[in-house]
Design an enzyme around this catalytic site. Sequence first.
Site, short mmCIF file in Angstrom:
data_model
loop_
_atom_site.label_atom_id
_atom_site.label_comp_id
_atom_site.label_asym_id
_atom_site.label_seq_id
_atom_site.Cartn_x
_atom_site.Cartn_y
_atom_site.Cartn_z
N ASP A 1 0.81 -1.23 0.00
CA ASP A 1 0.00 0.00 0.00
C ASP A 1 0.83 1.27 0.00
O ASP A 1 0.41 2.31 0.52
CB ASP A 1 -0.96 0.02 1.21
CG ASP A 1 -1.86 -1.20 1.24
OD1 ASP A 1 -2.23 -1.67 0.16
OD2 ASP A 1 -2.18 -1.68 2.34
N LYS B 1 2.06 2.10 -4.97
CA LYS B 1 2.67 1.50 -6.18
C LYS B 1 1.85 1.77 -7.42
O LYS B 1 2.37 2.06 -8.49
CB LYS B 1 2.79 -0.03 -6.02
CG LYS B 1 3.69 -0.49 -4.91
CD LYS B 1 3.67 -2.00 -4.79
CE LYS B 1 2.38 -2.56 -4.26
NZ LYS B 1 2.06 -2.19 -2.88
N GLY C 1 -4.61 -4.48 -3.46
CA GLY C 1 -5.61 -3.45 -3.71
C GLY C 1 -4.88 -2.21 -4.18
O GLY C 1 -4.12 -1.60 -3.42
N HIS C 2 -5.02 -1.87 -5.45
CA HIS C 2 -4.24 -0.80 -6.06
C HIS C 2 -5.15 0.33 -6.51
O HIS C 2 -6.11 0.09 -7.24
CB HIS C 2 -3.45 -1.36 -7.25
CG HIS C 2 -2.43 -2.38 -6.85
ND1 HIS C 2 -1.82 -3.24 -7.74
CD2 HIS C 2 -1.90 -2.69 -5.65
CE1 HIS C 2 -0.95 -4.01 -7.09
NE2 HIS C 2 -1.00 -3.70 -5.83
N GLN D 1 2.06 -6.07 -3.08
CA GLN D 1 2.56 -6.19 -1.70
C GLN D 1 3.87 -5.41 -1.53
O GLN D 1 4.03 -4.39 -2.17
CB GLN D 1 2.72 -7.67 -1.30
CG GLN D 1 1.39 -8.40 -1.11
CD GLN D 1 0.80 -8.92 -2.39
OE1 GLN D 1 1.47 -9.56 -3.17
NE2 GLN D 1 -0.47 -8.66 -2.62
P1 GDP Z 1 -0.67 0.28 -3.53
O1 GDP Z 1 -1.31 -0.97 -3.06
O2 GDP Z 1 0.77 0.35 -3.21
O3 GDP Z 1 -0.94 0.56 -4.98
O4 GDP Z 1 -1.35 1.47 -2.71
P2 GDP Z 1 -2.91 1.62 -2.32
O5 GDP Z 1 -3.66 2.05 -3.54
O6 GDP Z 1 -3.39 0.44 -1.59
O7 GDP Z 1 -2.83 2.79 -1.24
C1 GDP Z 1 -2.25 4.02 -1.52
C2 GDP Z 1 -3.30 5.12 -1.30
O8 GDP Z 1 -2.66 6.37 -1.23
C3 GDP Z 1 -4.30 5.25 -2.43
O9 GDP Z 1 -5.54 5.63 -1.90
C4 GDP Z 1 -3.72 6.34 -3.30
O10 GDP Z 1 -4.69 7.04 -4.07
C5 GDP Z 1 -3.13 7.24 -2.25
N1 GDP Z 1 -1.93 8.00 -2.67
C6 GDP Z 1 -0.91 7.62 -3.48
N2 GDP Z 1 0.05 8.56 -3.50
C7 GDP Z 1 -0.35 9.54 -2.68
C8 GDP Z 1 0.24 10.77 -2.24
O11 GDP Z 1 1.34 11.13 -2.61
N3 GDP Z 1 -0.47 11.51 -1.34
C9 GDP Z 1 -1.69 11.14 -0.89
N4 GDP Z 1 -2.31 11.92 -0.03
N5 GDP Z 1 -2.27 9.99 -1.26
C10 GDP Z 1 -1.60 9.19 -2.14
P1 IMO Z 2 -0.91 -4.26 -2.11
O1 IMO Z 2 -0.46 -4.82 -3.44
C1 IMO Z 2 -0.97 -4.61 2.21
C2 IMO Z 2 -0.91 -8.68 3.82
C3 IMO Z 2 -2.12 -9.16 4.59
C4 IMO Z 2 -1.44 -10.09 5.57
C5 IMO Z 2 -0.35 -10.74 4.74
C6 IMO Z 2 -0.72 -12.08 4.15
O2 IMO Z 2 -2.19 -3.50 -2.18
O3 IMO Z 2 0.21 -3.51 -1.47
P2 IMO Z 2 -2.27 -12.82 2.13
O4 IMO Z 2 -3.74 -12.62 1.89
O5 IMO Z 2 -1.40 -12.24 1.07
O6 IMO Z 2 -1.92 -14.25 2.41
O7 IMO Z 2 -1.97 -12.02 3.50
O8 IMO Z 2 -0.08 -9.82 3.69
N1 IMO Z 2 -1.19 -8.18 2.46
C7 IMO Z 2 -1.16 -6.89 2.11
N2 IMO Z 2 -0.97 -5.78 2.87
N3 IMO Z 2 -1.11 -4.50 0.87
C8 IMO Z 2 -1.28 -5.60 0.10
O9 IMO Z 2 -1.26 -5.55 -1.24
C9 IMO Z 2 -1.34 -6.87 0.73
N4 IMO Z 2 -1.52 -8.13 0.28
C10 IMO Z 2 -1.40 -8.92 1.35
O10 IMO Z 2 -2.78 -8.09 5.22
O11 IMO Z 2 -0.83 -9.35 6.58
MG MG Z 3 -2.83 -1.62 -1.75
#
Ligand code: GDP
Ligand code: IMO
Ligand code: MG
Length: 429
Positions: free
Chosen positions: A13, A16, A40-41, A227
Amino acid sequence: MKNTVVVGAQFGDEGKAKITDLLASNADVIIRYQGGSNAGHTVVYNDKKYKFHLVPSGILYEGKTCFVGAGVVIKPDDFQKEINELIAEGISEEHFKKALKVHPLAHITMPWHTEVDGYSENSLGKNKIGTTKKGIGPTYTDKYARVGIRVEDLFNEETLSEKLDVILPLKNKMLDKVYNLNTYSKDEAMALCAKYRKIFAPYVCFEWQQLLDDAKRNKTILFEGAQGVLLDIDYGTYPFVTSSNPVGGGAGVGASVGPLAINEVIGVFKAYITRVGEGPFVTELLDETGEKIQKIGAEFGVTTGRPRRCGWFDAVIAKYSVLVGGLSSIALTKLDVFDTFETIKLCTAYKNKKTGEITEYYPTNVYTHKDYEPVYEEFKGWMSDTTKVKHFDDLPNEAKIYLKRLEEVSGAPIKIISIGPDREQTIFV
Ligand code: GDP
Ligand code: IMO
Ligand code: MG
């Protein structure tokens, strides 16, 4: 652009998807290399929020190929649901059929994998991993135990039938005797696979060798990780990890190319750290500062909605991530979250509470992490809005000082700074 890997450098999270979406404008082929619908992206484009789990974050562009690689595990119903939801958001079905491709060697998450994931988590009680319960661990377990089903298997009924004759008796025995879960008849399994075949038919890419051959010679490839390094099965906070290899080295394997096809590995870090699920977290903040980061950063999981635990940036982890993740540069996201912080802390070392010993190197036995406390350096906050800054030079001085030190202790250059979820809210250093 050179062939680049986008790696999550902390616990997932990190943002990416935003960075992948941004860099995808200069790539021809975007390949997701590991993980499954546990990811979750989020991509924000034109004020609209798109959520991806299995679909590569380059899908919003025309004229690119988005490839779900061999290293990914796919739950067919989740895959279908995600595409349907994105179609409802306005991405056309024709676009998906043209742009989205699935590697025939990717493994399938069968219903029993999801059921076993749920069972294992429930039975572990307070020792649970906190998985997403998407069946990820059990699917990879079966892959490595050589009893998995791959996308290509769905398209040959004869060999699928042969495979199921080997897999099912074994699986059913486990489901019944070990997990006390429902078993599956051959007819049920064949019917499930027939349903899945229909789901994958428009996307399966049996010409993947030609596609990659051409991509390696004539195109720019962007590798998308899910991840993060600290969730890597080998290098993460084992056993509180996922079951694949998010590290840069995982990209070659999961995307069916060797390491020589890769020129740059960008590690995505938040300006702080978050974690969902269980497992140690040395800089975790259980006070109002942690709550403030969570609130301003909107730190709730995209896949499970769980609140994310928050803490200060940990350079012990960052340095380790640069090493084992193979990172050549850093993309730092969410700097804007600190815009209203008077003080910001950065952990540069761990102190062993029992021995007083100080280390800058990451202790890999995570059961010892409770013995460590963070050694912090404190920085003055900039107390101003950074979300519209376009150039590094225009950042507040205090922010530059924090970034400079973060870069120094992490051991890789910061090339991208993100100050908001939008594509435009990005500073290239
Ligand atoms: P990922 O799994 O690494 O792709 O990240 P997620 O989408 O799960 O979580 C990142 C969250 O931060 C999302 O809601 C993005 O829209 C938000 N985000 C990404 N870059 C920035 C930033 O520079 N500032 C803020 N405030 N939010 C950001
Ligand atoms: P993105 O790509 C954050 C965590 C779960 C748990 C561990 C194992 O959005 O960054 P799993 O279901 O993979 O066997 O769970 O990994 N986890 C994540 N945490 N972002 C994710 O994906 C994750 N995918 C798995 O919360 O701790
Ligand atoms: Mg994510």
